[in-house]
Design a protein around this motif. Structure first.
Motif, PDB file in Angstrom:
ATOM      1  N   UNK A   1      44.445 -20.559  27.061  1.00  0.00           N
ATOM      2  CA  UNK A   1      45.479 -21.218  26.268  1.00  0.00           C
ATOM      3  C   UNK A   1      45.048 -22.450  25.506  1.00  0.00           C
ATOM      4  N   UNK A   2      43.747 -22.708  25.438  1.00  0.00           N
ATOM      5  CA  UNK A   2      43.244 -23.855  24.698  1.00  0.00           C
ATOM      6  C   UNK A   2      43.057 -23.486  23.216  1.00  0.00           C
ATOM      7  N   UNK A   3      43.225 -24.462  22.347  1.00  0.00           N
ATOM      8  CA  UNK A   3      42.933 -24.322  20.926  1.00  0.00           C
ATOM      9  C   UNK A   3      41.693 -25.152  20.629  1.00  0.00           C
ATOM     10  N   UNK A   4      40.805 -24.617  19.798  1.00  0.00           N
ATOM     11  CA  UNK A   4      39.552 -25.310  19.483  1.00  0.00           C
ATOM     12  C   UNK A   4      39.695 -26.127  18.198  1.00  0.00           C
ATOM     13  N   UNK A   5      39.147 -27.331  18.232  1.00  0.00           N
ATOM     14  CA  UNK A   5      39.131 -28.253  17.096  1.00  0.00           C
ATOM     15  C   UNK A   5      37.725 -28.824  16.986  1.00  0.00           C
TER      16      UNK A   5
END
Length: 151
Positions: free
Chosen positions: A109-113
């Motif tokens: 559930x993590x989003x990458x930036x």
């Protein structure tokens, strides 16, 4: 014979000592504590963390010029962080199992930036609603400063 043994032991000791990896691990309860310890000036994290950042943890490999860590922040301050980042992770990185790592974070559930400054390249893996980020950093000579506005 005794001198030969001493020389062998000395060479072995020097070889073992020369293989030591230098890891600097730090924990900061608040962003103010991290700033007081000059975390940004050391280059292990860029100056992008929101003011409410707490539980800042860094593990820095001084030999390899890599870093990983985590921090938490008030979800309402997410725009202060994400406005400085690019909403994508690089397809490739000088990290073993990089693609597996990206998939693992995505499945959890993590989003990458991403963020670049000087030779440093950071990828932040965040769960915005929880105000939680983990990051990894590596040195990429020739990188330029990149922000969300592309400047």
């Amino acid at each position: 014979m005794k001198r030969s043994l001493q020389l062998t032991v000395l060479i072995l000791y020097m070889a073992i000592a020369g293989c030591e990896t230098y890891i600097a691990e730090r924990r900061y309860p608040t962003l103010e504590d991290a700033k007081a310890d000059h975390l940004y000036e050391r280059g292990w994290l860029p100056d992008v963390l929101p003011p409410s950042s707490v539980d800042i943890h860094t593990v820095n490999n001084l030999d390899a010029s890599t870093s990983k860590g985590s921090f938490r922040f008030q979800p309402s301050e997410g725009p202060l962080l994400f406005g400085k980042l690019i909403a994508v992770a690089p397809a490739d990185a000088p990290i073993s199992n990089w693609r597996d790592m990206l998939m693992d974070y995505k499945q959890r559930g993590f989003t990458a930036w991403s963020y670049r400054e000087g030779d440093g390249h950071w990828v932040f893996f965040c769960i915005t609603s929880a105000g939680k980020c983990e990051y990894t950093m590596w040195s990429a000579p020739g990188a330029t400063t990149t922000t969300a506005s592309g400047q």
